[in-house]
Design a protein around this motif. Structure first.
Motif, mmCIF file in Angstrom:
data_model
loop_
_atom_site.group_PDB
_atom_site.id
_atom_site.type_symbol
_atom_site.label_atom_id
_atom_site.label_comp_id
_atom_site.label_asym_id
_atom_site.label_seq_id
_atom_site.Cartn_x
_atom_site.Cartn_y
_atom_site.Cartn_z
ATOM 1 N N TYR A 148 0.897 -1.162 0.000
ATOM 2 C CA TYR A 148 0.000 0.000 0.000
ATOM 3 C C TYR A 148 0.935 1.211 0.000
ATOM 4 O O TYR A 148 1.435 1.627 1.048
ATOM 5 N N THR A 149 1.207 1.746 -1.195
ATOM 6 C CA THR A 149 2.274 2.724 -1.334
ATOM 7 C C THR A 149 1.858 3.912 -2.204
ATOM 8 O O THR A 149 0.893 3.848 -2.969
ATOM 9 N N LYS A 150 2.642 4.956 -2.077
ATOM 10 C CA LYS A 150 2.403 6.189 -2.832
ATOM 11 C C LYS A 150 2.681 5.988 -4.319
ATOM 12 O O LYS A 150 1.973 6.529 -5.177
ATOM 13 N N ASP A 151 3.716 5.220 -4.634
ATOM 14 C CA ASP A 151 4.118 4.993 -6.028
ATOM 15 C C ASP A 151 3.738 3.587 -6.455
ATOM 16 O O ASP A 151 3.766 2.641 -5.657
ATOM 17 N N ARG A 152 3.413 3.439 -7.714
ATOM 18 C CA ARG A 152 3.038 2.139 -8.264
ATOM 19 C C ARG A 152 3.855 1.859 -9.519
ATOM 20 O O ARG A 152 4.450 2.760 -10.104
ATOM 21 N N MET A 153 3.900 0.586 -9.905
ATOM 22 C CA MET A 153 4.572 0.175 -11.144
ATOM 23 C C MET A 153 6.039 0.608 -11.170
ATOM 24 O O MET A 153 6.546 1.111 -12.173
ATOM 25 N N GLN A 154 6.725 0.434 -10.045
ATOM 26 C CA GLN A 154 8.142 0.767 -9.952
ATOM 27 C C GLN A 154 8.919 -0.510 -9.630
ATOM 28 O O GLN A 154 8.836 -1.017 -8.525
ATOM 29 N N SER A 155 9.667 -1.025 -10.577
ATOM 30 C CA SER A 155 10.422 -2.251 -10.326
ATOM 31 C C SER A 155 11.663 -1.952 -9.505
ATOM 32 O O SER A 155 12.201 -0.836 -9.536
ATOM 33 N N GLY A 156 12.111 -2.930 -8.739
ATOM 34 C CA GLY A 156 13.269 -2.730 -7.890
ATOM 35 C C GLY A 156 13.643 -3.995 -7.151
ATOM 36 O O GLY A 156 13.111 -5.077 -7.408
ATOM 37 N N PRO A 157 14.556 -3.885 -6.171
ATOM 38 C CA PRO A 157 15.127 -5.067 -5.510
ATOM 39 C C PRO A 157 14.316 -5.616 -4.348
ATOM 40 O O PRO A 157 14.638 -6.679 -3.829
ATOM 41 N N GLY A 217 -5.141 7.741 -0.298
ATOM 42 C CA GLY A 217 -4.794 8.051 -1.678
ATOM 43 C C GLY A 217 -3.631 7.252 -2.230
ATOM 44 O O GLY A 217 -3.120 7.562 -3.303
ATOM 45 N N TYR A 218 -3.193 6.201 -1.498
ATOM 46 C CA TYR A 218 -2.107 5.343 -1.984
ATOM 47 C C TYR A 218 -2.691 4.178 -2.792
ATOM 48 O O TYR A 218 -3.902 4.019 -2.902
ATOM 49 N N TYR A 219 -1.797 3.347 -3.345
ATOM 50 C CA TYR A 219 -2.201 2.266 -4.251
ATOM 51 C C TYR A 219 -1.883 0.894 -3.644
ATOM 52 O O TYR A 219 -0.844 0.714 -3.007
ATOM 53 N N PHE A 220 -2.790 -0.059 -3.896
ATOM 54 C CA PHE A 220 -2.546 -1.442 -3.513
ATOM 55 C C PHE A 220 -1.860 -2.173 -4.659
ATOM 56 O O PHE A 220 -2.132 -1.923 -5.844
ATOM 57 N N GLY A 221 -0.971 -3.096 -4.282
ATOM 58 C CA GLY A 221 -0.287 -3.888 -5.288
ATOM 59 C C GLY A 221 0.361 -5.096 -4.653
ATOM 60 O O GLY A 221 0.398 -5.253 -3.423
#
Length: 359
Positions: free
Chosen positions: A134-143, A259-263
């Motif tokens: 549950y984060t502010k940014d979505r669709m961000q690949s990383g480690p 206003g954050y996104y689930f993923g």
């Protein structure tokens, strides 16, 4: 019992609706019209839940894709199958994610995750696990299980490989953590963008709490529930095939912005597993609040946890305006010219004194 939203929540949804593309607006309206269903009491007192279809996913996985009109977006190696959404296959060096496109403005909510982790790897020869976000940014690949490091928001991790223990063994040192952990292991982390997830230590320095969860290669359904009510974060699991929730994590004083996104995301390295999501169901919880609680539970703008100091973010310097930049350049040139003129005058006077000395 009717669902009520604060004016600020309606304003945020309306602002997102206006900025969305035509296809997204139509899908969002259709889901809003069909998202209400009868209330169901979920606990003692006046607590009811309502399924929010715009934030939920189940078979036959309609509305999943890569287009702007989809409510759920796939990333990386994630793919939609008939019975599940596979984040990563049982292959090395894969990563995949599934993200909701609609920001969540609910004050109290519960996310139920139906998942499955399985593969051919034997004990401690599989990995790496999956994460619920549950984060502010979505669709961000990383480690961090396939998502970006230094995220802003909440992460709940189902970690299937003990990195810290294996590194100690590789260095021929006895593994002796303060508290012994048995993997697979579920943990949670709240971040304001200033913390890094320590993958080599399995997130131990920043975890809010955790528990052992034997979830691999089971022949019955496995579930995880994340509940956020009155600044209280609870994580429970149903992994024994008994259809009973078992406590895992309970943390009071958790402050999460709206206003954050689930993923959800997953990552494999040298070791691998199949990481499957069968369903994601988000429920709005309606709870009674006293006037004092209303004052205490006002909206926040950065995630935080009471009695846990997170490093403050360094605010970037505001860019200079055109006028300010012009004035800085202008006065720098004037100062440079003035310095050159003074230098020439002093040099000429020094030369005149030198001539008089010789004559």
């Amino acid at each position: 019992m009717a669902t009520t939203l604060a004016p600020s929540g309606w304003w945020r949804r309306w602002r997102w609706f206006l900025s969305a593309q035509d296809g997204s607006r139509m899908l969002f309206l259709l889901f809003l019209l069909g998202s209400w269903q009868g209330p169901r009491q979920v606990g003692a007192g006046q607590t009811f839940e309502y399924l929010k279809r715009e934030h939920s996913l189940s078979k036959p996985y309609q509305g999943v894709g890569t287009g702007s009109s989809s409510l759920w977006n796939l990333m990386g190696n994630a793919m939609v199958m008939t019975q599940y959404v596979r984040l990563t296959p049982d292959m090395q060096s894969k990563q995949g994610a599934l993200w909701n496109r609609v920001p969540c403005f609910l004050r109290d909510w519960e996310l139920q995750v139906h998942f499955r982790i399985h593969g051919q790897g034997k004990k401690n020869l599989h990995g790496d696990g999956l994460a619920i976000w549950y984060t502010k940014d979505r669709m961000q690949s990383g480690p961090v299980f396939g998502n970006m490091d230094k995220f802003v928001g909440l992460g709940v991790f189902v970690d299937t490989y003990p990195n810290e223990e294996k590194q100690q063994e590789a260095q021929k040192r006895r593994y002796s953590p303060g508290v012994q952990r048995v993997f697979p292991y579920i943990s949670a982390m709240v971040n304001n963008g200033s913390l890094s997830y320590d993958h080599e230590r399995d997130g131990r320095p920043t975890e809010l709490g955790g528990c052992t969860a034997i979830v691999r290669n089971l022949h019955y359904d496995t579930f995880l529930v994340i509940r956020y009510v009155k600044r209280h974060l609870t994580v429970m699991m149903d992994i024994d095939g008994k259809h009973e929730w078992r406590d895992c994590i309970e943390v009071p004083g958790v402050r999460l912005p709206r206003g954050y996104y689930f993923g959800t995301s997953s990552l494999t390295g040298d070791l691998s597993d199949n990481h499957d999501i069968i369903s994601l169901k988000l429920f709005e919880l309606t709870v009674d609040r006293t006037p004092e609680e209303e004052k205490l539970h006002r909206d926040v703008f950065l995630p935080s946890v009471d009695n846990m100091k997170l490093p403050e973010m360094t605010a970037p310097l505001a860019p200079l305006s055109g006028l300010a930049l012009f004035l800085i350049v202008f006065f720098s040139l004037v100062f440079s010219v003035f310095a050159i003129v003074i230098g020439i005058i002093l040099y000429n006077k020094w030369q005149e004194k030198s001539r008089k000395r010789f004559y």
